[in-house]
Design a protein around this motif. Structure first.
Motif, PDB file in Angstrom:
ATOM      1  N   ALA A  18       0.793  -1.222   0.000  1.00 28.00           N
ATOM      2  CA  ALA A  18       0.000   0.000   0.000  1.00 28.00           C
ATOM      3  C   ALA A  18       0.829   1.277   0.000  1.00 28.00           C
ATOM      4  N   GLY A  19       2.093   1.209   0.398  1.00 23.32           N
ATOM      5  CA  GLY A  19       2.924   2.405   0.435  1.00 23.32           C
ATOM      6  C   GLY A  19       2.487   3.419   1.472  1.00 23.32           C
ATOM      7  N   MET A  20       2.059   2.940   2.617  1.00 24.46           N
ATOM      8  CA  MET A  20       1.529   3.814   3.658  1.00 24.46           C
ATOM      9  C   MET A  20       2.615   4.451   4.522  1.00 24.46           C
ATOM     10  N   GLY A  21       3.841   4.109   4.329  1.00 20.11           N
ATOM     11  CA  GLY A  21       4.918   4.733   5.080  1.00 20.11           C
ATOM     12  C   GLY A  21       5.598   3.826   6.083  1.00 20.11           C
ATOM     13  N   SER A  22       4.915   2.820   6.574  1.00 19.90           N
ATOM     14  CA  SER A  22       5.515   1.924   7.566  1.00 19.90           C
ATOM     15  C   SER A  22       6.721   1.195   6.991  1.00 19.90           C
ATOM     16  N   SER A  23       6.602   0.727   5.767  1.00 19.48           N
ATOM     17  CA  SER A  23       7.715  -0.003   5.167  1.00 19.48           C
ATOM     18  C   SER A  23       8.882   0.924   4.840  1.00 19.48           C
ATOM     19  N   VAL A  24       8.609   2.183   4.537  1.00 17.03           N
ATOM     20  CA  VAL A  24       9.676   3.159   4.313  1.00 17.03           C
ATOM     21  C   VAL A  24      10.444   3.369   5.616  1.00 17.03           C
ATOM     22  N   MET A  25       9.724   3.436   6.725  1.00 17.92           N
ATOM     23  CA  MET A  25      10.346   3.575   8.035  1.00 17.92           C
ATOM     24  C   MET A  25      11.228   2.361   8.341  1.00 17.92           C
ATOM     25  N   ARG A  33      21.040   0.025  10.484  1.00 18.51           N
ATOM     26  CA  ARG A  33      21.595  -1.153  11.155  1.00 18.51           C
ATOM     27  C   ARG A  33      22.615  -1.882  10.281  1.00 18.51           C
ATOM     28  N   LEU A  34      22.386  -1.893   8.964  1.00 19.94           N
ATOM     29  CA  LEU A  34      23.244  -2.666   8.065  1.00 19.94           C
ATOM     30  C   LEU A  34      24.354  -1.848   7.415  1.00 19.94           C
ATOM     31  N   LYS A  35      24.349  -0.549   7.618  1.00 15.98           N
ATOM     32  CA  LYS A  35      25.368   0.324   7.023  1.00 15.98           C
ATOM     33  C   LYS A  35      26.799  -0.110   7.369  1.00 15.98           C
ATOM     34  N   PRO A  36      27.077  -0.512   8.614  1.00 20.02           N
ATOM     35  CA  PRO A  36      28.456  -0.929   8.928  1.00 20.02           C
ATOM     36  C   PRO A  36      28.947  -2.142   8.119  1.00 20.02           C
ATOM     37  N   TYR A  37      28.022  -2.854   7.499  1.00 21.20           N
ATOM     38  CA  TYR A  37      28.375  -4.065   6.750  1.00 21.20           C
ATOM     39  C   TYR A  37      28.322  -3.837   5.242  1.00 21.20           C
ATOM     40  N   SER A  38      28.207  -2.581   4.843  1.00 16.17           N
ATOM     41  CA  SER A  38      28.154  -2.193   3.410  1.00 16.17           C
ATOM     42  C   SER A  38      27.006  -2.859   2.671  1.00 16.17           C
ATOM     43  N   VAL A  39      25.862  -2.968   3.332  1.00 13.31           N
ATOM     44  CA  VAL A  39      24.668  -3.544   2.721  1.00 13.31           C
ATOM     45  C   VAL A  39      23.706  -2.409   2.392  1.00 13.31           C
ATOM     46  N   LYS A  40      23.265  -2.378   1.133  1.00 15.45           N
ATOM     47  CA  LYS A  40      22.312  -1.368   0.674  1.00 15.45           C
ATOM     48  C   LYS A  40      20.894  -1.862   0.956  1.00 15.45           C
ATOM     49  N   VAL A  41      20.065  -0.982   1.497  1.00 18.64           N
ATOM     50  CA  VAL A  41      18.664  -1.314   1.773  1.00 18.64           C
ATOM     51  C   VAL A  41      17.799  -0.349   0.978  1.00 18.64           C
ATOM     52  N   GLU A  42      16.871  -0.921   0.206  1.00 13.93           N
ATOM     53  CA  GLU A  42      15.965  -0.112  -0.603  1.00 13.93           C
ATOM     54  C   GLU A  42      14.527  -0.499  -0.324  1.00 13.93           C
ATOM     55  N   HIS A  43      13.634   0.407  -0.626  1.00 17.94           N
ATOM     56  CA  HIS A  43      12.196   0.200  -0.486  1.00 17.94           C
ATOM     57  C   HIS A  43      11.596   0.163  -1.883  1.00 17.94           C
ATOM     58  N   THR A  44      10.692  -0.782  -2.125  1.00 23.73           N
ATOM     59  CA  THR A  44      10.053  -0.882  -3.435  1.00 23.73           C
ATOM     60  C   THR A  44       8.686  -1.547  -3.320  1.00 23.73           C
ATOM     61  N   PRO A  45       7.779  -1.282  -4.251  1.00 28.54           N
ATOM     62  CA  PRO A  45       6.511  -2.014  -4.274  1.00 28.54           C
ATOM     63  C   PRO A  45       6.769  -3.508  -4.528  1.00 28.54           C
ATOM     64  N   VAL A  46       5.949  -4.339  -3.971  1.00 29.95           N
ATOM     65  CA  VAL A  46       6.160  -5.784  -4.054  1.00 29.95           C
ATOM     66  C   VAL A  46       6.167  -6.298  -5.498  1.00 29.95           C
ATOM     67  N   ASN A  47       5.440  -5.656  -6.385  1.00 30.60           N
ATOM     68  CA  ASN A  47       5.405  -6.113  -7.775  1.00 30.60           C
ATOM     69  C   ASN A  47       6.570  -5.584  -8.601  1.00 30.60           C
ATOM     70  N   SER A  64       4.014 -14.541  -1.243  1.00 31.21           N
ATOM     71  CA  SER A  64       3.782 -15.224  -2.527  1.00 31.21           C
ATOM     72  C   SER A  64       3.913 -14.254  -3.697  1.00 31.21           C
ATOM     73  N   ARG A  65       3.438 -13.028  -3.535  1.00 32.77           N
ATOM     74  CA  ARG A  65       3.585 -12.022  -4.600  1.00 32.77           C
ATOM     75  C   ARG A  65       5.049 -11.650  -4.794  1.00 32.77           C
ATOM     76  N   ALA A  66       5.794 -11.570  -3.715  1.00 34.85           N
ATOM     77  CA  ALA A  66       7.226 -11.252  -3.810  1.00 34.85           C
ATOM     78  C   ALA A  66       7.972 -12.349  -4.556  1.00 34.85           C
ATOM     79  N   ARG A  67       7.617 -13.604  -4.308  1.00 41.58           N
ATOM     80  CA  ARG A  67       8.269 -14.720  -5.005  1.00 41.58           C
ATOM     81  C   ARG A  67       7.982 -14.686  -6.503  1.00 41.58           C
ATOM     82  N   LYS A  68       6.790 -14.251  -6.876  1.00 36.21           N
ATOM     83  CA  LYS A  68       6.465 -14.118  -8.303  1.00 36.21           C
ATOM     84  C   LYS A  68       7.276 -12.996  -8.945  1.00 36.21           C
ATOM     85  N   ALA A  69       7.533 -11.941  -8.189  1.00 31.90           N
ATOM     86  CA  ALA A  69       8.277 -10.793  -8.716  1.00 31.90           C
ATOM     87  C   ALA A  69       9.771 -11.078  -8.826  1.00 31.90           C
ATOM     88  N   ASN A  70      10.303 -11.929  -7.937  1.00 25.74           N
ATOM     89  CA  ASN A  70      11.727 -12.268  -7.962  1.00 25.74           C
ATOM     90  C   ASN A  70      11.902 -13.650  -7.353  1.00 25.74           C
TER      91      ASN A  70
END
Length: 102
Positions: A18-25, A33-47, A64-70
């Motif tokens: 839905a893009g309501m902001g919780s997942s962006v947070m 949390r993952l910055k010290p390990y050089s891991v990039k974190v991105e937000h995207t719609p499930v599709n 299940s929708r995420a598995r279909k997308a990737n």
């Protein structure tokens, strides 16, 4: 079923519906949390999960929708945006080594 060694993870996607902001947070908090390990974190719609995503975190209702997308990424579901153990599990595997599997 996909798996990856935590030490090999360089890109984590937080996928939402839905893009309501919780997942962006969540993406922002996990990125810190993952910055010290050089891991990039991105937000995207499930599709629209990118092909280069290695680990995808989304609400369990979207797995299940995420598995279909990737189908090659490790897809892990969570119940709660705050304090869900999956976030600690991902950080621990990246920090200490260990396998992540869906």
């Amino acid at each position: 079923m996909s798996s990856i060694e935590g030490t090999e993870v360089r890109k984590v996607i937080i996928a939402c519906d839905a893009g309501m902001g919780s997942s962006v947070m969540v993406a922002s908090q996990l990125a810190k949390r993952l910055k010290p390990y050089s891991v990039k974190v991105e937000h995207t719609p499930v599709n629209e999960i990118p092909a280069d995503a290695q680990v995808v975190l989304c609400q369990t209702t979207l797995v299940s929708r995420a598995r279909k997308a990737n189908s090659s990424a490790v897809i892990l579901g969570f119940q709660s945006f705050l304090g869900d153990p999956v976030f600690d599990r991902v950080e621990q595997a990246i920090r200490d080594g260990g396998s992540l599997a869906d």
